[in-house]
Design a protein around this motif. Structure first.
Motif, PDB file in Angstrom:
ATOM      1  N   ASP A 109      16.006  54.545 -60.994  1.00 61.01           N
ATOM      2  CA  ASP A 109      15.640  53.306 -61.697  1.00 61.01           C
ATOM      3  C   ASP A 109      15.176  53.546 -63.136  1.00 61.01           C
ATOM      4  N   PHE A 110      15.680  54.586 -63.739  1.00 62.32           N
ATOM      5  CA  PHE A 110      15.508  54.761 -65.188  1.00 62.32           C
ATOM      6  C   PHE A 110      16.736  55.501 -65.703  1.00 62.32           C
ATOM      7  N   LYS A 111      16.967  55.393 -67.016  1.00 67.48           N
ATOM      8  CA  LYS A 111      18.137  56.049 -67.593  1.00 67.48           C
ATOM      9  C   LYS A 111      17.656  57.126 -68.548  1.00 67.48           C
ATOM     10  N   PRO A 112      17.808  58.412 -68.169  1.00 69.88           N
ATOM     11  CA  PRO A 112      17.275  59.484 -69.012  1.00 69.88           C
ATOM     12  C   PRO A 112      17.697  59.385 -70.476  1.00 69.88           C
ATOM     13  N   GLN A 113      18.971  59.050 -70.712  1.00 74.60           N
ATOM     14  CA  GLN A 113      19.440  59.052 -72.106  1.00 74.60           C
ATOM     15  C   GLN A 113      19.036  57.798 -72.878  1.00 74.60           C
ATOM     16  N   GLU A 114      18.629  56.767 -72.174  1.00 72.72           N
ATOM     17  CA  GLU A 114      18.262  55.525 -72.873  1.00 72.72           C
ATOM     18  C   GLU A 114      16.765  55.271 -72.901  1.00 72.72           C
ATOM     19  N   ASP A 115      16.085  55.679 -71.833  1.00 71.74           N
ATOM     20  CA  ASP A 115      14.665  55.314 -71.721  1.00 71.74           C
ATOM     21  C   ASP A 115      13.725  56.364 -72.316  1.00 71.74           C
ATOM     22  N   LEU A 116      14.274  57.501 -72.701  1.00 73.99           N
ATOM     23  CA  LEU A 116      13.419  58.560 -73.257  1.00 73.99           C
ATOM     24  C   LEU A 116      14.008  59.102 -74.556  1.00 73.99           C
ATOM     25  N   ILE A 117      13.124  59.475 -75.453  1.00 69.98           N
ATOM     26  CA  ILE A 117      13.561  60.054 -76.735  1.00 69.98           C
ATOM     27  C   ILE A 117      13.264  61.555 -76.689  1.00 69.98           C
ATOM     28  N   PRO A 118      14.290  62.396 -76.771  1.00 65.36           N
ATOM     29  CA  PRO A 118      13.998  63.833 -76.818  1.00 65.36           C
ATOM     30  C   PRO A 118      13.259  64.176 -78.119  1.00 65.36           C
ATOM     31  N   ILE A 119      12.244  65.022 -78.001  1.00 64.33           N
ATOM     32  CA  ILE A 119      11.482  65.463 -79.186  1.00 64.33           C
ATOM     33  C   ILE A 119      12.074  66.784 -79.683  1.00 64.33           C
ATOM     34  N   GLY A 120      12.413  67.643 -78.722  1.00 67.08           N
ATOM     35  CA  GLY A 120      13.012  68.929 -79.073  1.00 67.08           C
ATOM     36  C   GLY A 120      13.172  69.771 -77.823  1.00 67.08           C
ATOM     37  N   ALA A 121      14.179  70.646 -77.829  1.00 63.55           N
ATOM     38  CA  ALA A 121      14.361  71.574 -76.713  1.00 63.55           C
ATOM     39  C   ALA A 121      13.510  72.802 -76.991  1.00 63.55           C
ATOM     40  N   VAL A 122      12.978  73.402 -75.945  1.00 65.99           N
ATOM     41  CA  VAL A 122      11.976  74.459 -76.126  1.00 65.99           C
ATOM     42  C   VAL A 122      12.493  75.833 -75.671  1.00 65.99           C
ATOM     43  N   VAL A 123      12.835  75.942 -74.402  1.00 66.66           N
ATOM     44  CA  VAL A 123      13.303  77.239 -73.882  1.00 66.66           C
ATOM     45  C   VAL A 123      14.469  77.050 -72.914  1.00 66.66           C
ATOM     46  N   ASP A 124      15.206  78.119 -72.726  1.00 64.75           N
ATOM     47  CA  ASP A 124      16.276  78.174 -71.739  1.00 64.75           C
ATOM     48  C   ASP A 124      15.874  79.311 -70.795  1.00 64.75           C
ATOM     49  N   VAL A 125      15.819  79.017 -69.506  1.00 63.30           N
ATOM     50  CA  VAL A 125      15.271  80.006 -68.568  1.00 63.30           C
ATOM     51  C   VAL A 125      16.294  80.350 -67.485  1.00 63.30           C
ATOM     52  N   PRO A 126      16.613  81.624 -67.327  1.00 60.83           N
ATOM     53  CA  PRO A 126      17.528  81.992 -66.241  1.00 60.83           C
ATOM     54  C   PRO A 126      16.820  81.904 -64.889  1.00 60.83           C
ATOM     55  N   MET A 127      17.604  81.870 -63.840  1.00 65.44           N
ATOM     56  CA  MET A 127      17.020  81.835 -62.498  1.00 65.44           C
ATOM     57  C   MET A 127      17.251  83.170 -61.815  1.00 65.44           C
ATOM     58  N   THR A 128      16.551  83.340 -60.699  1.00 64.80           N
ATOM     59  CA  THR A 128      16.716  84.549 -59.890  1.00 64.80           C
ATOM     60  C   THR A 128      16.841  84.104 -58.442  1.00 64.80           C
ATOM     61  N   LEU A 129      17.677  84.786 -57.704  1.00 67.99           N
ATOM     62  CA  LEU A 129      17.779  84.504 -56.266  1.00 67.99           C
ATOM     63  C   LEU A 129      16.858  85.492 -55.568  1.00 67.99           C
ATOM     64  N   ILE A 130      15.848  84.960 -54.873  1.00 70.08           N
ATOM     65  CA  ILE A 130      14.859  85.842 -54.233  1.00 70.08           C
ATOM     66  C   ILE A 130      14.700  85.458 -52.760  1.00 70.08           C
ATOM     67  N   SER A 131      14.103  86.380 -51.994  1.00 69.81           N
ATOM     68  CA  SER A 131      13.898  86.085 -50.568  1.00 69.81           C
ATOM     69  C   SER A 131      12.497  86.475 -50.148  1.00 69.81           C
ATOM     70  N   LYS A 132      12.155  86.061 -48.945  1.00 66.26           N
ATOM     71  CA  LYS A 132      10.879  86.487 -48.361  1.00 66.26           C
ATOM     72  C   LYS A 132      10.881  88.018 -48.275  1.00 66.26           C
TER      73      LYS A 132
END
Ligand code: ASP
Length: 326
Positions: A109-132
């Motif tokens: 019930d909101f539209k990310p591209q219309e209802d919010l104004i981006p201020i700036g992108a900060v970081v790009d973070v890779p992921m890791t596949l981990i287990s117990k």
């Protein structure tokens, strides 16, 4: 006598009023600024937001507080800010979920591209596949074979539909043509606690949450989701070495609600850029494996273009996977 001196006094008073009114607009912020994190405290989005808030505060000459509004894969907190007043005092710090939620949620019930104004992108973070810690397989290849053969025994933790961990899990399941039981949490902070306790088996999460646990030997790590190997984990193979094309980076953007005045957006944009340059911010991000966004993305226009491009990139992938939430 009285009349003579009254007129100039009135002029001074009205000039003063004008000065105070225009001063008020340029005096932003006049009270604490709240950054909403749409996941639980102690997780990867939260840690970046809190480090950013601390680094931005002196540049705003004000106080910046972080509040966690978790739930529904980040959409509850995002909606809170989408519907907040655009006065610059309620902001959102969110990740790739802003680009995937519109395709994943039938009733968003909101539209990310219309209802919010981006201020700036900060970081790009890779992921890791981990287990117990007690997971058997020794490496990524063996893990994938094990998962294929034991799918009914394995569960996969995530932070709800639309979260980064959910997206990574989707890619894994679709590559293996396997459906695993998923266990949603309010964020991957609590998901990590469950993994450490052995209550869940697998988790795909940002390095901003997993670096300390992997280096401390408290979880088993199998792979990274970056294209190549990561400097922090030279022994971990990229997922793409076993599953071609498996590459995902979790970018993070600061947003303000629509209606926020342009001069306030400009103040926030400058404070964000200055905060990213702070040595304390930069070194913490490096330690956690987060890559600082290029300068052109640290702008309102650059972040807006990123959100648009990523929404176009992920929507067809999600639609093809036929995953929906209501
Ligand atoms: N890493 C989480 C995710 O899967 C969110 C969080 O707790 O920061 O989106």
């Amino acid at each position: 006598m009285f009349r003579k001196s009254w007129r100039p006094l009135a002029a001074v008073a009205s000039a003063l009023t004008v000065a105070l009114v225009s001063g008020a607009a340029s005096a932003y912020p006049e009270k604490p600024v709240t950054i909403v994190v749409p996941f639980a405290a102690g997780g990867p989005t939260d840690v970046v937001a809190r480090t950013l808030a601390q680094a931005m505060a002196p540049h705003l000459k004000g106080t910046v507080v972080v509040e966690n509004t978790a739930g529904a894969g980040g959409t509850v907190g995002a909606r809170r800010v989408a519907q907040a007043s655009g006065d610059g005092y309620t902001l959102l710090f969110h990740h790739i979920g802003m680009a995937t939620a519109p395709a994943l949620y039938r009733k968003l019930d909101f539209k990310p591209q219309e209802d919010l104004i981006p201020i700036g992108a900060v970081v790009d973070v890779p992921m890791t596949l981990i287990s117990k810690p007690a997971m058997g397989p020794a490496n990524l290849k063996d893990l994938l074979t094990y998962v294929r053969a034991n799918k009914e025994k394995i569960n996969l933790a995530n932070a709800g539909i639309g979260s980064a961990s959910h997206l990574c899990g989707l890619l894994l399941q679709s590559a293996l043509k396997t459906e695993l039981t998923t266990v949603p949490f309010q964020g991957t902070g609590p998901a990590m606690t469950a993994l450490l306790g052995g209550q869940v088996d697998l988790l795909c999460d940002q390095t901003t949450n997993t670096t300390g646990q992997i280096k401390g030997g408290r979880v088993k790590a199998y792979a990274v989701t970056s294209k190549g190997k990561l400097a922090n984990f030279p022994d971990l193979p990229p997922m793409a070495s076993e599953i071609p094309g498996f590459e995902v980076g979790i970018w993070h953007v600061l947003y303000a609600p629509k209606g926020t005045p342009a001069n306030v957006v400009a103040v926030l944009e400058k404070a964000l850029q200055a905060a990213i340059k702070e040595p304390a911010f930069a070194s913490k991000m490096k330690e956690l494996g987060a890559e600082i966004m290029p300068a052109e993305r640290q702008t309102s226009a650059g972040a807006k273009a990123l959100l648009a491009a990523e929404t176009s990139k992920w929507s067809p992938i999600i639609q093809a996977a036929k995953v929906y939430a209501d």
